[in-house]
Design a protein around this motif. Sequence first.
Motif, PDB file in Angstrom:
ATOM      1  N   ASP A 144       0.841  -1.200   0.000  1.00 47.33           N
ATOM      2  CA  ASP A 144       0.000   0.000   0.000  1.00 47.33           C
ATOM      3  C   ASP A 144       0.874   1.248   0.000  1.00 47.33           C
ATOM      4  O   ASP A 144       1.689   1.458   0.912  1.00 47.33           O
ATOM      5  CB  ASP A 144      -0.906  -0.003   1.227  1.00 47.33           C
ATOM      6  CG  ASP A 144      -2.064   0.961   1.071  1.00 47.33           C
ATOM      7  OD1 ASP A 144      -2.120   1.647   0.038  1.00 47.33           O
ATOM      8  OD2 ASP A 144      -2.913   1.020   1.984  1.00 47.33           O
ATOM      9  N   VAL A 145       0.747   2.063  -1.019  1.00 53.01           N
ATOM     10  CA  VAL A 145       1.530   3.302  -1.124  1.00 53.01           C
ATOM     11  C   VAL A 145       0.629   4.537  -1.145  1.00 53.01           C
ATOM     12  O   VAL A 145       1.105   5.648  -1.363  1.00 53.01           O
ATOM     13  CB  VAL A 145       2.405   3.275  -2.396  1.00 53.01           C
ATOM     14  CG1 VAL A 145       3.447   2.185  -2.307  1.00 53.01           C
ATOM     15  CG2 VAL A 145       1.550   3.090  -3.650  1.00 53.01           C
ATOM     16  N   SER A 146      -0.653   4.343  -0.931  1.00 50.66           N
ATOM     17  CA  SER A 146      -1.592   5.459  -0.957  1.00 50.66           C
ATOM     18  C   SER A 146      -2.286   5.586   0.396  1.00 50.66           C
ATOM     19  O   SER A 146      -1.966   4.854   1.345  1.00 50.66           O
ATOM     20  CB  SER A 146      -2.625   5.269  -2.069  1.00 50.66           C
ATOM     21  OG  SER A 146      -3.321   4.047  -1.888  1.00 50.66           O
ATOM     22  N   LYS A 147      -3.204   6.478   0.486  1.00 56.16           N
ATOM     23  CA  LYS A 147      -3.928   6.720   1.725  1.00 56.16           C
ATOM     24  C   LYS A 147      -4.732   5.491   2.123  1.00 56.16           C
ATOM     25  O   LYS A 147      -5.284   4.783   1.274  1.00 56.16           O
ATOM     26  CB  LYS A 147      -4.854   7.925   1.547  1.00 56.16           C
ATOM     27  CG  LYS A 147      -5.610   8.308   2.812  1.00 56.16           C
ATOM     28  CD  LYS A 147      -6.508   9.509   2.548  1.00 56.16           C
ATOM     29  CE  LYS A 147      -7.292   9.863   3.812  1.00 56.16           C
ATOM     30  NZ  LYS A 147      -8.198  11.018   3.576  1.00 56.16           N
ATOM     31  N   PHE A 148      -4.777   5.235   3.434  1.00 58.46           N
ATOM     32  CA  PHE A 148      -5.475   4.055   3.939  1.00 58.46           C
ATOM     33  C   PHE A 148      -6.958   4.114   3.597  1.00 58.46           C
ATOM     34  O   PHE A 148      -7.634   5.125   3.845  1.00 58.46           O
ATOM     35  CB  PHE A 148      -5.302   3.952   5.456  1.00 58.46           C
ATOM     36  CG  PHE A 148      -6.136   2.856   6.072  1.00 58.46           C
ATOM     37  CD1 PHE A 148      -5.727   1.539   6.021  1.00 58.46           C
ATOM     38  CD2 PHE A 148      -7.350   3.154   6.686  1.00 58.46           C
ATOM     39  CE1 PHE A 148      -6.484   0.526   6.576  1.00 58.46           C
ATOM     40  CE2 PHE A 148      -8.119   2.141   7.253  1.00 58.46           C
ATOM     41  CZ  PHE A 148      -7.675   0.826   7.196  1.00 58.46           C
ATOM     42  N   GLU A 149      -7.441   3.004   3.013  1.00 61.24           N
ATOM     43  CA  GLU A 149      -8.863   2.842   2.740  1.00 61.24           C
ATOM     44  C   GLU A 149      -9.249   1.424   3.134  1.00 61.24           C
ATOM     45  O   GLU A 149      -8.696   0.448   2.619  1.00 61.24           O
ATOM     46  CB  GLU A 149      -9.168   3.086   1.264  1.00 61.24           C
ATOM     47  CG  GLU A 149      -8.974   4.527   0.822  1.00 61.24           C
ATOM     48  CD  GLU A 149      -9.330   4.726  -0.646  1.00 61.24           C
ATOM     49  OE1 GLU A 149      -9.749   3.730  -1.286  1.00 61.24           O
ATOM     50  OE2 GLU A 149      -9.190   5.849  -1.147  1.00 61.24           O
ATOM     51  N   ALA A 150     -10.196   1.319   4.055  1.00 55.65           N
ATOM     52  CA  ALA A 150     -10.574   0.017   4.586  1.00 55.65           C
ATOM     53  C   ALA A 150     -11.140  -0.900   3.513  1.00 55.65           C
ATOM     54  O   ALA A 150     -10.980  -2.127   3.580  1.00 55.65           O
ATOM     55  CB  ALA A 150     -11.593   0.185   5.711  1.00 55.65           C
ATOM     56  N   ARG A 158     -10.173  -1.423   0.511  1.00 56.97           N
ATOM     57  CA  ARG A 158      -9.144  -2.185  -0.190  1.00 56.97           C
ATOM     58  C   ARG A 158      -8.742  -3.421   0.604  1.00 56.97           C
ATOM     59  O   ARG A 158      -8.543  -4.506   0.046  1.00 56.97           O
ATOM     60  CB  ARG A 158      -7.917  -1.307  -0.452  1.00 56.97           C
ATOM     61  CG  ARG A 158      -8.129  -0.238  -1.499  1.00 56.97           C
ATOM     62  CD  ARG A 158      -6.797   0.193  -2.104  1.00 56.97           C
ATOM     63  NE  ARG A 158      -5.858   0.598  -1.079  1.00 56.97           N
ATOM     64  CZ  ARG A 158      -5.771   1.821  -0.582  1.00 56.97           C
ATOM     65  NH1 ARG A 158      -6.597   2.763  -1.005  1.00 56.97           N
ATOM     66  NH2 ARG A 158      -4.862   2.112   0.337  1.00 56.97           N
ATOM     67  N   TYR A 159      -8.623  -3.268   1.907  1.00 56.47           N
ATOM     68  CA  TYR A 159      -8.263  -4.398   2.751  1.00 56.47           C
ATOM     69  C   TYR A 159      -9.395  -5.429   2.789  1.00 56.47           C
ATOM     70  O   TYR A 159      -9.148  -6.644   2.742  1.00 56.47           O
ATOM     71  CB  TYR A 159      -7.935  -3.916   4.161  1.00 56.47           C
ATOM     72  CG  TYR A 159      -6.624  -3.188   4.252  1.00 56.47           C
ATOM     73  CD1 TYR A 159      -5.481  -3.839   4.681  1.00 56.47           C
ATOM     74  CD2 TYR A 159      -6.518  -1.842   3.899  1.00 56.47           C
ATOM     75  CE1 TYR A 159      -4.262  -3.171   4.765  1.00 56.47           C
ATOM     76  CE2 TYR A 159      -5.315  -1.164   3.977  1.00 56.47           C
ATOM     77  CZ  TYR A 159      -4.196  -1.833   4.407  1.00 56.47           C
ATOM     78  OH  TYR A 159      -2.993  -1.174   4.486  1.00 56.47           O
ATOM     79  N   LEU A 160     -10.632  -4.943   2.880  1.00 53.73           N
ATOM     80  CA  LEU A 160     -11.772  -5.869   2.921  1.00 53.73           C
ATOM     81  C   LEU A 160     -11.891  -6.634   1.603  1.00 53.73           C
ATOM     82  O   LEU A 160     -12.182  -7.834   1.599  1.00 53.73           O
ATOM     83  CB  LEU A 160     -13.056  -5.092   3.202  1.00 53.73           C
ATOM     84  CG  LEU A 160     -13.165  -4.459   4.596  1.00 53.73           C
ATOM     85  CD1 LEU A 160     -14.458  -3.653   4.713  1.00 53.73           C
ATOM     86  CD2 LEU A 160     -13.105  -5.533   5.680  1.00 53.73           C
ATOM     87  N   MET A 161     -11.673  -5.958   0.481  1.00 58.71           N
ATOM     88  CA  MET A 161     -11.741  -6.639  -0.810  1.00 58.71           C
ATOM     89  C   MET A 161     -10.632  -7.667  -0.950  1.00 58.71           C
ATOM     90  O   MET A 161     -10.851  -8.771  -1.471  1.00 58.71           O
ATOM     91  CB  MET A 161     -11.664  -5.609  -1.934  1.00 58.71           C
ATOM     92  CG  MET A 161     -12.880  -4.724  -2.063  1.00 58.71           C
ATOM     93  SD  MET A 161     -14.379  -5.656  -2.490  1.00 58.71           S
ATOM     94  CE  MET A 161     -13.938  -6.235  -4.129  1.00 58.71           C
ATOM     95  N   ALA A 162      -9.433  -7.327  -0.485  1.00 60.10           N
ATOM     96  CA  ALA A 162      -8.324  -8.280  -0.562  1.00 60.10           C
ATOM     97  C   ALA A 162      -8.597  -9.507   0.295  1.00 60.10           C
ATOM     98  O   ALA A 162      -8.349 -10.652  -0.123  1.00 60.10           O
ATOM     99  CB  ALA A 162      -7.024  -7.604  -0.114  1.00 60.10           C
ATOM    100  N   ILE A 163      -9.126  -9.285   1.511  1.00 64.80           N
ATOM    101  CA  ILE A 163      -9.448 -10.413   2.395  1.00 64.80           C
ATOM    102  C   ILE A 163     -10.538 -11.281   1.776  1.00 64.80           C
ATOM    103  O   ILE A 163     -10.454 -12.512   1.794  1.00 64.80           O
ATOM    104  CB  ILE A 163      -9.863  -9.893   3.775  1.00 64.80           C
ATOM    105  CG1 ILE A 163      -8.666  -9.252   4.487  1.00 64.80           C
ATOM    106  CG2 ILE A 163     -10.445 -11.012   4.631  1.00 64.80           C
ATOM    107  CD1 ILE A 163      -9.028  -8.573   5.791  1.00 64.80           C
ATOM    108  N   ALA A 164     -11.576 -10.640   1.220  1.00 64.73           N
ATOM    109  CA  ALA A 164     -12.666 -11.405   0.610  1.00 64.73           C
ATOM    110  C   ALA A 164     -12.176 -12.222  -0.574  1.00 64.73           C
ATOM    111  O   ALA A 164     -12.585 -13.379  -0.774  1.00 64.73           O
ATOM    112  CB  ALA A 164     -13.780 -10.449   0.164  1.00 64.73           C
TER     113      ALA A 164
END
Length: 326
Positions: free
Chosen positions: A141-147, A149-155
Amino acid sequence: MSGSYFVEVLASNDEVRHRHQVNALPIRIGRGYDNDFILDDPHTAAHHAVVEQGEDGSLHIRDLGSHNGIVHKGKRLPLISINGNTVVRLGHTNLRVRAADFQVDDELADTTIHGWEGWPPALSGLAIMAMLSALGTWLGDVSKFEAIRYLMAIAYVLSGGLIWSGVWAFANRLFGGHARFGRHLFIAGCGMAAMEVWSLFSATTAYALSLEILSRYGSHVVIAITAAMVYFHLITINPRHPRRIATTALILGLIGSGLMLMMNFQRYGQAADELYMAQILPPSLRLSQDKPVDQFINEAKNLKEKVDADRSKAVSHDDLDTDSSE
């Protein structure tokens, strides 16, 4: 002849699906209701075969003129001598006949971890997958934190793990009698963890110590980890033949590595996965000494000469093709 016999129908892994006791010989086998053992198999005849005693006192099974016959070790035979371990195929049914006094093997030691079933391994596997996907997203992750993106990656990772484990659980249910979905999910999670650890280790070590072989041939380690996962999935389904399963997993791994080498040759003209070390990390991780500038210039000069020579050969070859066409 009097005496009890048992006709056993076997699964493809030689496990007994069901057995039927017959009190005397001969034993008539077929789909007809007047047989001693009725086969629910449309590929067998109404009166398919008979088990009887030969002149020497041994048992044999004889075909009664059926269309598909009796098959033993891939060969169709009209008469087969049998013992308690002989497996024959009638239609699509594998069966064997054993006398009541047949000596069975000693009881096997139970090495199954019965407590590691159901929800504990399933939740552990899901937790491993979720943490790995979150960690991978965070590292890249090199950009501003967005939840989201993490939820999509986990799913995405969980979906792949569930599908992979579901296929193995279905095979376990089909050939082993129990799904053991949780255990297969745990195996998948551990395999993904091993791949992630190798990816981080190989990239960091290759950059820190200038060991480009780790990055250029790292895919073969991933293939080996996948082969190990297949081994543990298969041993969960059928733990009776560990050596045979280990050999199968090894062969699959070697085939996968061979295919990877062939693909690299077709894509890059070399066996390595990449032409150079593609992942650059912070300079503070470098442990190997930098090359002197003079050595770098000499290597670049040698590379230029090689490229110029290859280019001259290519140009000469094109000129020859043009002349021949004229």
